[in-house]
Design an enzyme around this catalytic site. Sequence first.
Site, PDB file in Angstrom:
ATOM      1  N   SER A 113     -21.800 -24.257 -10.188  1.00 46.41           N
ATOM      2  CA  SER A 113     -22.425 -22.999  -9.794  1.00 46.41           C
ATOM      3  C   SER A 113     -23.944 -23.015  -9.960  1.00 46.41           C
ATOM      4  CB  SER A 113     -21.786 -21.858 -10.575  1.00 46.41           C
ATOM      5  OG  SER A 113     -22.231 -20.628 -10.091  1.00 46.41           O
ATOM      6  N   HIS A 114     -24.444 -22.141 -10.819  1.00 47.34           N
ATOM      7  CA  HIS A 114     -25.880 -21.949 -10.996  1.00 47.34           C
ATOM      8  C   HIS A 114     -26.491 -22.948 -11.977  1.00 47.34           C
ATOM      9  CE1 HIS A 114     -23.396 -19.837 -13.785  1.00 47.34           C
ATOM     10  NE2 HIS A 114     -24.380 -19.852 -14.664  1.00 47.34           N
ATOM     11  N   LYS A 126     -12.941 -26.698 -10.388  1.00 50.44           N
ATOM     12  CA  LYS A 126     -12.141 -25.491 -10.586  1.00 50.44           C
ATOM     13  C   LYS A 126     -10.956 -25.574  -9.647  1.00 50.44           C
ATOM     14  CE  LYS A 126     -13.792 -21.672  -8.864  1.00 50.44           C
ATOM     15  NZ  LYS A 126     -14.425 -20.381  -8.590  1.00 50.44           N
ATOM     16  N   ASP A 277     -26.691 -18.773  -5.050  1.00 49.68           N
ATOM     17  CA  ASP A 277     -26.704 -19.794  -6.101  1.00 49.68           C
ATOM     18  C   ASP A 277     -26.163 -21.137  -5.616  1.00 49.68           C
ATOM     19  OD1 ASP A 277     -24.036 -19.076  -5.938  1.00 49.68           O
ATOM     20  OD2 ASP A 277     -23.673 -19.421  -8.062  1.00 49.68           O
ATOM     21  N   ASP A 279     -23.331 -22.716  -5.582  1.00 45.17           N
ATOM     22  CA  ASP A 279     -22.100 -22.803  -4.794  1.00 45.17           C
ATOM     23  C   ASP A 279     -21.915 -21.624  -3.845  1.00 45.17           C
ATOM     24  OD1 ASP A 279     -21.764 -21.192  -7.082  1.00 45.17           O
ATOM     25  OD2 ASP A 279     -19.594 -21.426  -7.019  1.00 45.17           O
ATOM     26  N   ASP A 281     -21.733 -18.323  -4.246  1.00 50.43           N
ATOM     27  CA  ASP A 281     -20.953 -17.115  -4.520  1.00 50.43           C
ATOM     28  C   ASP A 281     -21.782 -15.976  -5.119  1.00 50.43           C
ATOM     29  OD1 ASP A 281     -21.208 -18.357  -6.965  1.00 50.43           O
ATOM     30  OD2 ASP A 281     -19.066 -18.298  -7.484  1.00 50.43           O
ATOM     31  N   ARG A 282     -23.004 -16.284  -5.587  1.00 51.86           N
ATOM     32  CA  ARG A 282     -23.834 -15.209  -6.152  1.00 51.86           C
ATOM     33  C   ARG A 282     -24.862 -14.729  -5.142  1.00 51.86           C
ATOM     34  NH1 ARG A 282     -25.129 -16.327 -12.460  1.00 51.86           N
ATOM     35  NH2 ARG A 282     -23.027 -16.989 -13.025  1.00 51.86           N
ATOM     36  N   LYS A 376     -16.280 -14.354  -5.338  1.00 45.19           N
ATOM     37  CA  LYS A 376     -17.461 -13.596  -4.984  1.00 45.19           C
ATOM     38  C   LYS A 376     -18.144 -14.328  -3.841  1.00 45.19           C
ATOM     39  CE  LYS A 376     -20.010 -15.307  -9.039  1.00 45.19           C
ATOM     40  NZ  LYS A 376     -19.070 -15.729 -10.091  1.00 45.19           N
ATOM     41  N   ARG A 497     -24.987 -13.574 -24.722  1.00 44.42           N
ATOM     42  CA  ARG A 497     -25.399 -12.582 -23.738  1.00 44.42           C
ATOM     43  C   ARG A 497     -25.292 -11.196 -24.374  1.00 44.42           C
ATOM     44  NH1 ARG A 497     -25.778 -15.990 -19.627  1.00 44.42           N
ATOM     45  NH2 ARG A 497     -24.010 -17.205 -18.837  1.00 44.42           N
TER      46      ARG A 497
END
Length: 544
Positions: A113-114, A126, A277, A279, A281-282, A376, A497
């Site tokens: 991803s990111h 995944k 991002d 991949d 999805d963001r 997403k 976070r």
Amino acid sequence: MDIKTVATTPFQGQKPGTSGLRKKVDVFRERNYLENFVQSAFDSLQGFAGQTLVVGGDGRYHNRAAAQTILRMAAANGFGRVMVGRGAILSTPAASCVIRKHGAFGGFVLSASHNPGGPKGDFGIKYNIGNGGPAPEKVTEAIHARTQTIERYLTLDTPDLDLDSLGEARLGDTVVQVFDPVADYAEMMAGIFDFDALAALLGGDFRMIFDAMHAVTGPYAKAILEDRLGAPAGTVINGTPLEDFGGGHPDPNLAHAEELVAALFGDGAPDFGAASDGDGDRNMILGRDFFVTPSDSLAVLAANAALAPGYRDGIAGVARSMPTSGAADRVAEALGIGCYETPTGWKFFGNLLDAGMATFCGEESFGTSSDHVREKDGLWAVLMWLSVLAGRPGESVADIVRGHWRTYGRNYYSRHDYEGVDAAAAEGLMDHLRGLTGDLAGAELDGRRVAMADDFAYTDPVDGSVSSRQGIRVLFEDGARVVFRLSGTGTEGATLRVYIERFEPDPAQHGLETQAALADLIAIARDLAQIEQRTGRKEPTVIT
Ligand code: VG1
Ligand code: CO
């Protein structure tokens, strides 16, 4: 063709996190590391003989080599067909689309991803199930359990296949189909959105920039925004996927999408800016001199859903992850539709979407999507925003969001990340907070009374499965809250976070700077968690 059985031994810690298994490339290149995970997935699944598997990834370093390994193993394990995106490319939402459209048994998405890519960067894998979404916890737990006892994997002794030419080849008894990774996805978007209206918008004075951050969405964004909708060439920047994302951090936020942010907040800024991002999805949405928080974005899109033909008849419900702000809840309440609060990670939305209980979903981490796929979807969010802008002529992004606040109130919201913290210190901090939760209700913290505090647990309303320890939340009587959790996607130390939110109904108070508006809650969160004392950090690494 002879199936080869290779002896292997388990690796520790092949445990999928929030979104699959993510490790340094060097770890994935250890002998049998990827093979163990893939075989463990196959060993945990039943009924795939002769079925279709989808494979593709975000194009980062090691993507191609990993895809070749998976193709051989899928053939040796008895899949009838493996569909692989050309160049082993497939964005996460496109993977979800293809799995669904072609009735595949499931698929592997190769992405971190990111997270940064390249030989010293991260890699990830995944497994997605037949609904196109990330495997639910019971599947990921079964895969992990299998990785701890695995003794052999199955593969073929065959040379690498050509993944750059469309068409079919055979691997043993299995058909391998190299397909266009953009086509099915672009067609799906054309079915949801009014492409004529969007082309009219983009063909007029309206100007936009889409920053693909040298990651997977480049080819998708060029095909849809420039080729089909007629946006001027150059609308998509950083549009060529690179194995190391140009050395950048393909995370669409104010800190990492520097070029886009400079353009939207500078002289002669365009009307609209967006980024995606690694991949795909963001999404990050910007107006001229204006940042739309992901939580607000979900709320605005839910309130304006009917402006896209795919949602003309309204939406059934909205789901958001627990740390995401409550802005969407207010829209759901006004519309009289369902509203769901899930743990962090897209896998928790799958059942709600499958059951038709939710139509739109979102996370504060720049994730938004609908029931068209089970992931997403960054470009979907961009096309949804363009549909809202086309449907509300004369209103800028800022006008639309400010108008939304006037109607529903404003949820001031921020996330503070402390990256690369010592793992033991981070666990200690969470244990400390967990120990406090029982005594916090009724306590007064800096003039605010705590309504309740707990470690969030979720019971899936569809299958009854329970997921506990999903984050410490402290809710105040006035509706403000602070939430603490540890990231499940990092590969170095721990990332703490901290999510901070307060609701402001008064339009006269909607113009505050976010960090200033949340200052007292930020201080409460730091004190409560003893952040500096336990981690040595005075300030967060990233504020979004
Ligand atoms: C982060 C985000 C979470 C998101 C996940 C995967 O997880 O907070 O909302 O679902 O990344 O996003 P964590 O555990 O680091 O907070 V991505 O774009 O993988 O697929
Ligand atoms: Co992603």
